[in-house]
Scaffold this motif. Structure first.
Motif, PDB file in Angstrom:
ATOM      1  N   VAL A 136      39.014  47.115  26.714  1.00 42.45           N
ATOM      2  CA  VAL A 136      38.203  46.376  27.683  1.00 42.45           C
ATOM      3  C   VAL A 136      36.903  45.959  27.003  1.00 42.45           C
ATOM      4  O   VAL A 136      36.495  46.542  26.006  1.00 42.45           O
ATOM      5  N   TRP A 190      46.779  45.479  32.077  1.00 46.24           N
ATOM      6  CA  TRP A 190      46.115  46.774  32.156  1.00 46.24           C
ATOM      7  C   TRP A 190      46.863  47.612  33.177  1.00 46.24           C
ATOM      8  O   TRP A 190      47.070  47.200  34.316  1.00 46.24           O
ATOM      9  N   GLN A 207      44.491  40.224  27.059  1.00 44.69           N
ATOM     10  CA  GLN A 207      44.072  41.196  26.062  1.00 44.69           C
ATOM     11  C   GLN A 207      45.316  41.919  25.560  1.00 44.69           C
ATOM     12  O   GLN A 207      46.125  42.379  26.360  1.00 44.69           O
ATOM     13  N   ASP A 214      33.811  46.120  22.580  1.00 48.06           N
ATOM     14  CA  ASP A 214      35.066  46.651  23.101  1.00 48.06           C
ATOM     15  C   ASP A 214      34.998  48.168  23.263  1.00 48.06           C
ATOM     16  O   ASP A 214      34.296  48.862  22.522  1.00 48.06           O
ATOM     17  N   ALA A 219      45.783  40.424  31.734  1.00 48.68           N
ATOM     18  CA  ALA A 219      44.670  41.016  30.998  1.00 48.68           C
ATOM     19  C   ALA A 219      44.053  40.034  30.010  1.00 48.68           C
ATOM     20  O   ALA A 219      42.871  40.147  29.684  1.00 48.68           O
ATOM     21  N   TRP A 273      32.647  47.132  33.412  1.00 46.95           N
ATOM     22  CA  TRP A 273      33.925  46.412  33.345  1.00 46.95           C
ATOM     23  C   TRP A 273      34.753  46.818  34.552  1.00 46.95           C
ATOM     24  O   TRP A 273      34.685  47.959  35.033  1.00 46.95           O
ATOM     25  N   ASN A 318      37.955  37.005  25.226  1.00 49.04           N
ATOM     26  CA  ASN A 318      36.963  37.258  26.279  1.00 49.04           C
ATOM     27  C   ASN A 318      36.204  35.976  26.617  1.00 49.04           C
ATOM     28  O   ASN A 318      34.973  35.925  26.581  1.00 49.04           O
TER      29      ASN A 318
END
Length: 454
Positions: A91, A216, A192, A170, A190, A67, A251
């Motif tokens: 991640v 991030w 995320q 993850d 991100a 990653w 994702n």
């Protein structure tokens, strides 16, 4: 954490990207050794710990990126600051391994970055991403120490940590920042949900977030060690590679779909996929918002030019052997919108920039594949003009026929509307007529011939 009111814009509608949008193994081993020795010199005076084993003697495994996220600076208007807080960040791995190491970065900091403690774990099964499985929780060390001071402008690798890291799952990294710490080195998109909590709660299975962020911070890479020979492909691009306008926490960036295809075709250790897209990134220019424009509040997130960041974001990645390049649309669309008109480029300028990337990739032993630029007719961001379309067509023709790239990945052909090739096909359009949606990202991944990556 004390963020500026505009520090955490939503994932959709944000004014970023593409618009307000080295023989490999020997050199890789040498770079990792140098990085590890450098890390030992950067350590703070924290007590040493023997909690984690050092490298295993006689082990033939090697490190490959699973990653990555390219770091950028923050604009002056982003006053985010952490103080005695923990950032818990998630991640998604592309390949698995039995050991892991983390890359932290203070590359855009103006002063030292003090990490009080950092840990890595797998998330708890069935829980929110803020919850970890305590059985998998491991402290990160740096030259055997649990805390570290990273100088301004520098990255830092952790020591190896023994942890089974499955592919396509993850991984959670928790970082405690004990003192006042500006959020100066970050990846702004991100897609995320990550969390900020008071105090040092890096080792707690459950935390109570004080804030949720779509960024991030200080975390730019994760690599894994496996006994099998594995390599990585770096996807080098702008917001289309970064995943803009795909679903949060899903994702569904096109490199994520590519990683899934590779695992399905050849198993979990087949190929690491490292996403080095930055929303708003350009080939030839760093961010340069016109004075007094709203772009001053976000252009810094666009990152250094691709030519400038290439060595850091591509050739220094562990295991990198392949490169996919999808860049150029922002060079066409930014001048006159979020960059000065004086930075307008020609198709010839873009072709020469691509030639430079190819030459530098080949110099480091990487195979380089050219991605054709997607259509953007009638986009909502002000990119489309007949002149920009002509330049796009010229660039794409060169990518397809020029023979400079080792192979061509025809994203344009895969996503354009056959009845109007200057437009994205409606079922792949996020709505701004420039960024693909989740289905479009999946179609992009399907356009990559897997034979190139074997």
């Amino acid at each position: 954490m004390r963020p500026h009111s505009a520090a955490f814009p939503g994932a959709r509608g944000r004014p970023v990207g593409p618009a307000p949008s080295a023989g490999p193994r020997t050199r890789r081993a040498a770079r990792l050794l140098v990085a590890a020795l450098t890390g030992a010199l950067l350590l703070s005076a924290a007590p040493a710990t023997s909690a984690e084993p050092g490298p295993r003697s006689g082990n033939s495994s090697h490190w490959t990126g699973t990653w990555a996220a390219a770091p950028t600076a923050a604009p002056a208007s982003d006053t985010t600051r952490f103080e005695n807080e923990t950032i818990r960040q998630t991640v998604r791995t592309s390949i698995g391994g039995d050991r892991v190491r983390i890359r932290l970065s203070n590359e855009f900091g103006s002063g030292p970055l003090v990490i009080g403690e950092a840990r890595v774990a797998r998330p708890a099964a069935g829980g929110p991403s803020s919850r970890i499985d305590p059985r998998s929780d491991r402290p990160l060390t740096f030259g055997g120490r649990t805390s570290v001071t990273v100088p301004a402008g520098a990255p830092l690798l952790s020591d190896p940590v023994s942890l089974e890291v499955p592919a396509g799952t993850d991984l959670v990294v928790s970082i405690h920042l004990p003192g006042p710490t500006p959020g100066s080195t970050l990846h702004s998109l991100a897609l995320q949900h990550n969390y900020v909590a008071a105090g040092n709660v890096t080792g707690r299975a459950v935390i109570e977030p004080a804030a949720t962020v779509d960024r991030w911070y200080f975390l730019t890479g994760v690599s894994v060690s496996t006994a099998r020979s594995s390599a990585a492909v770096v996807t080098f691009g702008d917001s289309i590679t970064d995943g803009a306008d795909t679903d949060v926490d899903a994702n569904h960036r096109w490199p994520d779909f590519l990683a899934g295809r590779l695992r399905a075709a050849a198993g979990p250790d087949a190929m690491g996929v490292l996403n080095q897209g930055i929303s708003g990134n350009r080939l030839l220019h760093d961010p340069n918002p016109p004075a007094g424009s709203d772009a001053e509040n976000f252009a810094a997130y666009f990152g250094q030019s691709a030519l400038r960041r290439f060595d850091r974001d591509v050739t220094s990645q562990p295991g990198a052997e392949h490169l996919v390049v999808l860049l150029g649309v922002n060079d066409l669309g930014h001048p006159g919108t979020v960059a000065p008109e004086s930075e307008r480029v020609t198709a010839a300028d873009l072709i020469e920039a691509h030639r430079q990337i190819i030459a530098r990739a080949h110099d480091r032993g990487l195979k380089a594949y050219g991605g054709t630029v997607l259509p953007f007719k009638d986009d909502t961001l002000g990119f489309y003009t007949p002149e920009n379309e002509a330049a796009r067509q010229t660039l794409n023709h060169w990518i397809r026929t020029g023979g400079a790239y080792d192979a061509v990945i025809d994203f344009d052909r895969a996503l354009r509307d056959p009845s109007d090739p200057q437009r994205l096909l409606a079922r792949y359009d996020s709505g701004d007529h420039l960024h693909p949606n989740d289905a479009g990202a999946e179609a992009m991944a399907r356009a990559v011939p897997l034979r190139l990556l074997r």
